[in-house]
Design a protein around this motif. Structure first.
Motif, short mmCIF file in Angstrom:
data_model
loop_
_atom_site.label_atom_id
_atom_site.label_comp_id
_atom_site.label_asym_id
_atom_site.label_seq_id
_atom_site.Cartn_x
_atom_site.Cartn_y
_atom_site.Cartn_z
N TYR A 183 -19.69 -1.26 11.07
CA TYR A 183 -18.41 -2.10 11.38
C TYR A 183 -17.37 -1.40 11.63
CZ TYR A 183 -15.69 -6.64 10.49
OH TYR A 183 -14.78 -7.66 10.84
N ALA A 184 -17.08 -1.01 12.73
CA ALA A 184 -16.12 0.13 13.19
C ALA A 184 -14.72 -0.55 12.90
CB ALA A 184 -16.31 0.44 14.58
N TYR A 185 -14.47 -1.82 13.22
CA TYR A 185 -13.06 -2.17 13.01
C TYR A 185 -12.56 -2.26 11.78
CZ TYR A 185 -9.25 -5.34 13.43
OH TYR A 185 -8.05 -6.08 13.26
N ARG A 186 -13.52 -2.50 10.76
CA ARG A 186 -13.15 -2.31 9.18
C ARG A 186 -13.33 -0.94 8.66
NH1 ARG A 186 -9.46 -6.16 8.13
NH2 ARG A 186 -9.88 -8.10 9.37
N HIS A 187 -13.81 0.16 9.23
CA HIS A 187 -14.01 1.18 8.53
C HIS A 187 -12.74 2.06 8.89
CE1 HIS A 187 -15.91 5.04 7.41
NE2 HIS A 187 -16.88 4.18 6.76
N GLU A 188 -12.45 2.77 7.75
CA GLU A 188 -11.39 3.74 7.71
C GLU A 188 -11.36 4.89 8.91
OE1 GLU A 188 -12.59 6.62 4.02
OE2 GLU A 188 -10.78 5.36 3.77
N ARG A 189 -12.69 5.24 9.32
CA ARG A 189 -12.80 6.27 10.14
C ARG A 189 -13.43 5.78 11.24
NH1 ARG A 189 -16.40 10.29 8.78
NH2 ARG A 189 -17.29 9.15 7.10
N GLY A 190 -13.29 4.56 11.86
CA GLY A 190 -13.67 3.95 13.06
C GLY A 190 -15.10 4.17 13.42
N ALA A 191 -15.69 4.07 14.52
CA ALA A 191 -17.01 3.97 14.87
C ALA A 191 -17.66 5.02 14.36
CB ALA A 191 -17.27 3.94 16.55
N HIS A 192 -17.39 6.50 14.67
CA HIS A 192 -18.18 7.43 14.26
C HIS A 192 -18.32 7.25 12.39
CE1 HIS A 192 -19.60 11.58 13.82
NE2 HIS A 192 -18.61 11.91 12.94
N GLY A 193 -17.27 7.18 11.82
CA GLY A 193 -17.21 6.73 10.47
C GLY A 193 -18.29 6.04 9.80
N ALA A 194 -18.14 4.84 10.64
CA ALA A 194 -19.04 3.75 10.36
C ALA A 194 -20.41 3.94 10.56
CB ALA A 194 -18.85 2.35 11.15
N LYS A 195 -20.70 4.61 11.63
CA LYS A 195 -22.14 4.93 11.91
C LYS A 195 -22.68 6.00 10.78
CE LYS A 195 -24.70 7.49 15.49
NZ LYS A 195 -24.78 8.23 16.81
N GLU A 196 -21.87 6.95 10.45
CA GLU A 196 -22.27 8.19 9.63
C GLU A 196 -22.50 7.51 8.20
OE1 GLU A 196 -23.11 11.31 10.27
OE2 GLU A 196 -22.95 10.53 12.28
N ALA A 197 -21.69 6.51 7.92
CA ALA A 197 -21.70 6.00 6.45
C ALA A 197 -23.19 5.25 6.39
CB ALA A 197 -20.79 5.09 6.38
N THR A 198 -23.45 4.49 7.62
CA THR A 198 -24.76 3.89 7.64
C THR A 198 -26.10 4.71 7.57
OG1 THR A 198 -24.05 1.99 8.78
CG2 THR A 198 -26.31 2.41 9.14
N LEU A 199 -26.07 5.69 8.31
CA LEU A 199 -27.20 6.49 8.40
C LEU A 199 -27.34 7.27 7.24
CD1 LEU A 199 -26.87 7.65 12.18
CD2 LEU A 199 -28.40 6.27 11.26
N SER A 200 -26.02 7.89 6.59
CA SER A 200 -26.23 8.61 5.47
C SER A 200 -26.95 7.75 4.23
CB SER A 200 -24.93 9.07 5.06
OG SER A 200 -24.78 9.56 3.73
N GLU A 201 -26.27 6.44 4.14
CA GLU A 201 -27.03 5.72 3.03
C GLU A 201 -28.37 5.37 3.25
OE1 GLU A 201 -27.10 3.55 -0.56
OE2 GLU A 201 -25.59 4.95 0.19
N LEU A 202 -28.80 5.06 4.66
CA LEU A 202 -30.15 4.95 5.01
C LEU A 202 -31.05 5.95 4.35
CD1 LEU A 202 -32.39 3.25 6.00
CD2 LEU A 202 -31.77 4.02 8.41
N ARG A 203 -30.55 7.34 4.84
CA ARG A 203 -31.53 8.34 4.59
C ARG A 203 -31.61 8.76 3.05
NH1 ARG A 203 -33.22 13.01 6.81
NH2 ARG A 203 -32.40 12.47 8.77
N LYS A 204 -30.50 8.41 2.36
CA LYS A 204 -30.29 8.50 0.89
C LYS A 204 -31.51 7.50 0.15
CE LYS A 204 -26.29 8.41 -1.02
NZ LYS A 204 -25.06 7.92 -1.52
N ILE A 205 -31.64 6.42 0.72
CA ILE A 205 -32.49 5.33 0.21
C ILE A 205 -33.95 5.87 0.59
CG2 ILE A 205 -33.42 3.01 0.36
CD1 ILE A 205 -30.39 2.10 0.80
N LEU A 206 -34.12 6.33 1.63
CA LEU A 206 -35.45 6.60 2.25
C LEU A 206 -35.88 7.91 1.57
CD1 LEU A 206 -35.14 6.23 6.01
CD2 LEU A 206 -36.57 4.64 4.29
N GLU A 207 -35.15 8.93 1.24
CA GLU A 207 -35.51 10.08 0.52
C GLU A 207 -35.87 9.85 -0.85
OE1 GLU A 207 -31.86 12.50 0.79
OE2 GLU A 207 -32.41 13.37 2.59
N THR A 208 -35.30 8.89 -1.43
CA THR A 208 -35.71 8.38 -2.99
C THR A 208 -36.82 7.28 -2.90
OG1 THR A 208 -33.37 9.07 -3.35
CG2 THR A 208 -34.61 8.13 -5.19
#
Length: 450
Positions: A183-208
């Motif tokens: 949600y780019a509009y509500r993320h402090e780092r905009g579209a890039h930060g929102a995308k990275e947060a999503t992918l980082s959390e997904l990878r973390k869940i999948l790894e474990t």
């Protein structure tokens, strides 16, 4: 008592409306639709309204379309319904062939149902049983995204994550892992930060936890009921890639985004993503009849293909599965896509909408205008500089859509987000008129007290 008053009295006495607080409704001036023509709806008092939300996001070609009417009546002269349990009918067979042709590569099997929610329920159960049939019995959990909406049956709610809709039912549901929708509009780092947060959390869940996860379900490119949130470019593709890397099925819920709504036939097409399971509905029949479908890959299908005594059958079905009337009108709808060059026209009309709505992007209470194709959400904020939201009790979205109705256009809000989702066949002049109403309604309400 007038005919309108009589209908209102019966409505108030007996009809329980979905997603509607009936105390409010029964104190209001109910809108009762009598007929439709093109992009217009007419109430029993003779007033006309633009259908600015495609009758809840599903109308494609407008109302009362001769070719679609003819498809229904022609099929009605043959047979109205025949079960798909252990037998078949002609329109269901022909529609399945067409769906396999137009959906992302690799989807080869079509399982019919009657609504998006039931289609999602099927996808969830298929994903679960797929792993059971393969003997990987630990893979029983699902990943969803925060603020996700996939329908209102128990399985669909279990992979939903809108607290307002779902929390009351939490004791009934199975738990799911949740990753943030970007949600780019509500993320402090905009579209890039929102995308990275999503992918980082997904990878973390999948790894474990990949060893216990059956599938991830996603509203591709646009998350609808959360407020028309548009994904940053590349996010969908990378999520699908991660799921494949960790041997987790990828389910695309294209109920709202499918059939041209985002400017491509399916939202997955924007990033050439081929899911393992895809759910379609809403626009499938052009908005005429309740038909949905869950498409699966050959690999998923083969896990259920076994000798009778192995009991690997998918024991699921609906009374009206593959209804011939619905499948016939769906075929006629898809033919109109080709005959009228619908996808090219949607992309062109989307540019018209984008240009028009620039007229309010600097308005003091318009936080963000989000758009993909002819899916538009205008987020209203109390303070533009701080992005402060309106309180629920202020009913800002509801008030704006009420004003739009007074001006001659129907739509529904998503909290503080006003939705604009016209029929894909709307002409340039009709889009021009509808966007004028939308902008005026927003300005009239949000700036009334300034």
């Amino acid at each position: 008592m007038t005919p309108y008053e009589r209908l209102v009295a019966i409505d108030r006495a007996h009809v329980w409306h979905p997603f509607t607080q009936m105390k409010d409704y029964n104190q209001s001036d109910p809108l009762i639709i009598e007929r439709g023509e093109g992009v217009m709806l007419y109430d029993v008092q003779g007033r006309a309204y633009y259908d600015g939300f495609s009758s809840v996001w599903l109308n494609v070609h407008g109302h009362n379309v001769p070719e679609l009417n003819e498809a229904v009546t022609a099929q009605l002269g043959r047979v109205a319904h025949s079960t798909l349990l252990g037998m078949a009918n002609i329109p269901a067979i022909e529609l399945a062939e067409k769906l396999v042709e137009i959906t992302p590569q690799g989807l080869t099997k079509v399982f019919y149902s009657d609504a998006g929610a039931t289609g999602v329920e099927i996808a969830v159960k298929m994903a679960f049983q797929y792993w059971m049939n393969l003997g990987k019995t630990s893979k029983t959990k699902f990943i969803t995204m925060n603020q996700a909406y996939h329908g209102d049956t128990i399985g669909a709610v279990s992979v939903g994550a809108i607290p307002l809709y779902h929390d009351v039912f939490r004791p009934m549901l199975f738990p799911s892992y949740v990753v943030p929708y970007p949600y780019a509009y509500r993320h402090e780092r905009g579209a890039h930060g929102a995308k990275e947060a999503t992918l980082s959390e997904l990878r973390k869940i999948l790894e474990t936890n990949a060893h216990e996860i059956a599938a991830m379900i996603v509203e591709p490119i646009v998350q609808g009921a959360s407020g028309i949130i548009v994904m940053p470019e590349g996010c969908l593709r990378e999520m699908a890639t991660l799921c494949r890397e960790y041997d987790v099925l990828f389910i695309a819920d294209e109920v709202a985004t499918g059939f041209g709504r985002t400017g491509m036939m399916f939202a997955c097409d924007h990033e050439e993503v081929s899911p393992d399971l895809m759910v379609v509905g809403k626009g499938l029949t052009g908005g005429y009849l309740p038909v949905a479908a869950t498409l699966a890959t050959e690999e998923v299908y083969r896990a259920f293909y076994a000798d009778y005594e192995e009991q690997k059958t998918f024991f699921h079905g609906h009374s009206f599965t593959g209804n011939p009337l619905g499948c016939a009108v769906a075929l006629a709808s898809l033919k109109r896509f080709e005959d009228h060059h619908m996808l090219e026209n949607v992309r062109r009309k989307a540019l018209l909408v984008e240009r028009k709505l620039r007229g309010i992007q600097d308005a003091p209470h318009v936080g963000e205008i989000r758009q993909k194709g002819l899916m538009v959400g205008v987020e209203l904020v109390k303070d533009k500089s701080t992005r402060q939201t309106y309180a629920w009790a202020e009913r800002i979205g509801a008030r704006v859509t009420r004003r739009a109705r007074e001006l001659g256009m129907l739509t529904r809000p998503l909290g503080n987000v006003v939705v604009f989702m016209p029929p894909l066949a709307s002409t340039d002049a009709e889009i021009d008129a509808m966007t004028d109403i939308l902008m005026k309604a927003i300005i009239d309400v949000t700036e009334a007290d300034m």
